[in-house]
Design a protein around this motif. Structure first.
Motif, mmCIF file in Angstrom:
data_model
loop_
_atom_site.group_PDB
_atom_site.id
_atom_site.type_symbol
_atom_site.label_atom_id
_atom_site.label_comp_id
_atom_site.label_asym_id
_atom_site.label_seq_id
_atom_site.Cartn_x
_atom_site.Cartn_y
_atom_site.Cartn_z
ATOM 1 N N PRO A 120 0.936 -1.063 -0.102
ATOM 2 C CA PRO A 120 0.173 0.108 0.075
ATOM 3 C C PRO A 120 1.052 1.517 -0.308
ATOM 4 C CG PRO A 120 -0.261 -1.279 2.585
ATOM 5 C CD PRO A 120 1.278 -1.698 1.263
ATOM 6 N N GLN A 129 -6.550 1.898 -0.267
ATOM 7 C CA GLN A 129 -4.736 1.293 -0.717
ATOM 8 C C GLN A 129 -5.246 -0.358 -0.115
ATOM 9 O OE1 GLN A 129 -2.086 2.182 -1.829
ATOM 10 N NE2 GLN A 129 -4.126 4.052 -2.312
ATOM 11 N N ILE A 130 -4.408 -1.002 -0.604
ATOM 12 C CA ILE A 130 -4.831 -2.521 -0.034
ATOM 13 C C ILE A 130 -3.536 -2.906 0.581
ATOM 14 C CG2 ILE A 130 -5.216 -4.903 -1.077
ATOM 15 C CD1 ILE A 130 -6.734 -3.868 -3.295
ATOM 16 N N SER A 132 -1.839 -6.467 1.584
ATOM 17 C CA SER A 132 -1.691 -8.401 1.544
ATOM 18 C C SER A 132 -1.435 -8.935 2.156
ATOM 19 C CB SER A 132 -2.041 -8.573 -0.061
ATOM 20 O OG SER A 132 -2.873 -8.019 -0.949
ATOM 21 N N SER A 185 -6.711 -9.993 1.827
ATOM 22 C CA SER A 185 -6.315 -8.591 1.759
ATOM 23 C C SER A 185 -7.247 -7.777 3.238
ATOM 24 C CB SER A 185 -7.839 -8.524 0.123
ATOM 25 O OG SER A 185 -6.567 -9.418 -0.948
ATOM 26 N N MET A 187 -8.366 -3.697 2.997
ATOM 27 C CA MET A 187 -8.713 -2.489 2.545
ATOM 28 C C MET A 187 -8.276 -1.833 3.135
ATOM 29 S SD MET A 187 -9.292 -3.782 -0.510
ATOM 30 C CE MET A 187 -9.611 -2.061 -1.463
ATOM 31 N N SER A 241 -11.915 -8.638 3.622
ATOM 32 C CA SER A 241 -12.098 -8.776 2.533
ATOM 33 C C SER A 241 -11.814 -10.615 2.696
ATOM 34 C CB SER A 241 -11.220 -8.966 1.033
ATOM 35 O OG SER A 241 -12.126 -8.078 0.879
#
Length: 245
Positions: A120, A129-130, A132, A185, A187, A241
Motif C-alpha cells: 500500500p 489502498q490494499i 495483502s 486482503s 482495504m 475481505s
C-alpha cells in the motif's frame, strides 16, 4: 263480652305489630343483602382489575422477549452481510465439508505482499489502498480455507481495532503442501500521520486469525504511515475481505 272484645283487639294489635316488625326485618335483610352484593361486586371488580394488571405486567416480559428475538435476528442478519469482526464463519448448506481439512493457524506461513507482491502507498490519502498477506501451506497435507479471517490492528499507543468484513462472498481455497496461492486482503484509508484535521491510527502490530480458528499470529506492520481511525464506524473504509487469491 266486653272483656272478650278487649282481648281480641289486643291480639289484633299484636299481630299487626309482628307483621310490621317482620316487614321491617325483611326490608333490613334486603338492604343488607344489596349492600353485601354491592360490596362483593366492588371487591370482585377490584380483584379482576388487579388480576388484569398482573396479566398485563406478565405480558410485558413476553413483549420484551420478542424484541430481544428481533434484535438477535438482526444481529444474525448483519453477520451474514459480513459485519462481524471475528474469525467465525457461518457455513452455507451448499458449501463442501471442510472441517476436517481446514488449514490451522500453525500450519500456515504469513508473508506481507500477497502472492502477487505489491504494498500500500501510505502517502496516498486520496485512494483506498490494499495491504495483502500471502498464506502458505507449511504442512504435509492438503488443507482448505474458506471465509473471513479475524484481523486486529494494534496501534503504537496500544489501541486495538478489530476490522469489519466486506460484503464479498467467500469461496473455498485449497492449498496443497508448499502452496501459497491464498491471501488476506486489507482495504484501508491512509492519511498523513501528523494530520490535525482527523484522528490517525498508527499501526504497529497486526493479529491474524485464519477462518474458523481460535489462535492467532502477530505480525509487525511494515508499511509505516497512518490509517484514518474509523474503529467505531458502522461502514468503515478500512476492512478485511474473505481469503482469496
Amino acid at each position: 263480652m266486653t272483656a272478650k272484645l278487649n282481648r281480641v283487639a289486643r291480639c289484633a294489635a299484636a299481630v299487626l305489630t309482628v307483621v310490621a316488625v317482620g316487614a321491617g326485618a325483611a326490608a333490613c335483610d334486603s338492604s343488607s343483602g344489596s349492600g353485601a352484593s354491592k360490596t362483593s361486586a366492588q371487591s370482585g371488580a377490584g380483584q379482576d382489575s388487579s388480576s388484569t394488571a398482573q396479566g398485563g405486567s406478565q405480558d410485558k416480559p413476553r413483549s420484551g422477549t420478542t424484541a430481544e428475538g428481533s434484535a438477535q435476528h438482526k444481529v444474525k442478519s448483519m453477520s451474514q452481510k459480513g459485519s462481524r469482526t471475528d474469525a467465525v464463519n457461518p457455513v452455507p448448506a451448499s458449501a463442501p465439508a471442510t472441517g476436517s481439512s481446514r488449514c490451522h493457524t500453525g500450519e500456515l506461513g504469513y508473508t506481507w505482499g500477497g502472492p502477487h507482491g505489491g504494498a500500500p502507498d501510505m502517502n496516498d490519502s486520496t485512494d483506498q489502498q490494499i495491504a495483502s498477506i500471502a498464506l502458505k501451506n507449511r504442512s504435509d497435507r492438503t488443507c482448505t480455507l474458506r471465509g473471513f479471517p479475524g484481523v486486529r490492528l494494534i496501534s503504537k499507543t496500544g489501541e486495538a481495532w478489530d476490522l469489519r468484513r466486506s460484503s464479498d462472498t467467500p469461496s473455498t481455497m485449497t492449498l496443497h503442501p508448499g502452496e501459497s496461492t491464498a491471501s488476506i486482503s486489507i482495504m484501508l484509508l491512509a492519511i498523513p500521520a501528523d494530520t490535525k484535521d482527523t484522528k490517525p491510527f498508527v499501526p504497529s502490530k497486526v493479529l491474524i486469525t485464519p477462518p474458523n480458528e481460535t489462535t492467532h499470529v502477530t505480525l509487525d506492520w511494515p508499511y509505516g504511515g497512518a490509517i484514518l481511525d474509523q474503529s467505531g464506524a458502522t461502514h468503515p473504509g478500512t476492512f478485511v475481505s474473505p481469503v482469496g487469491i
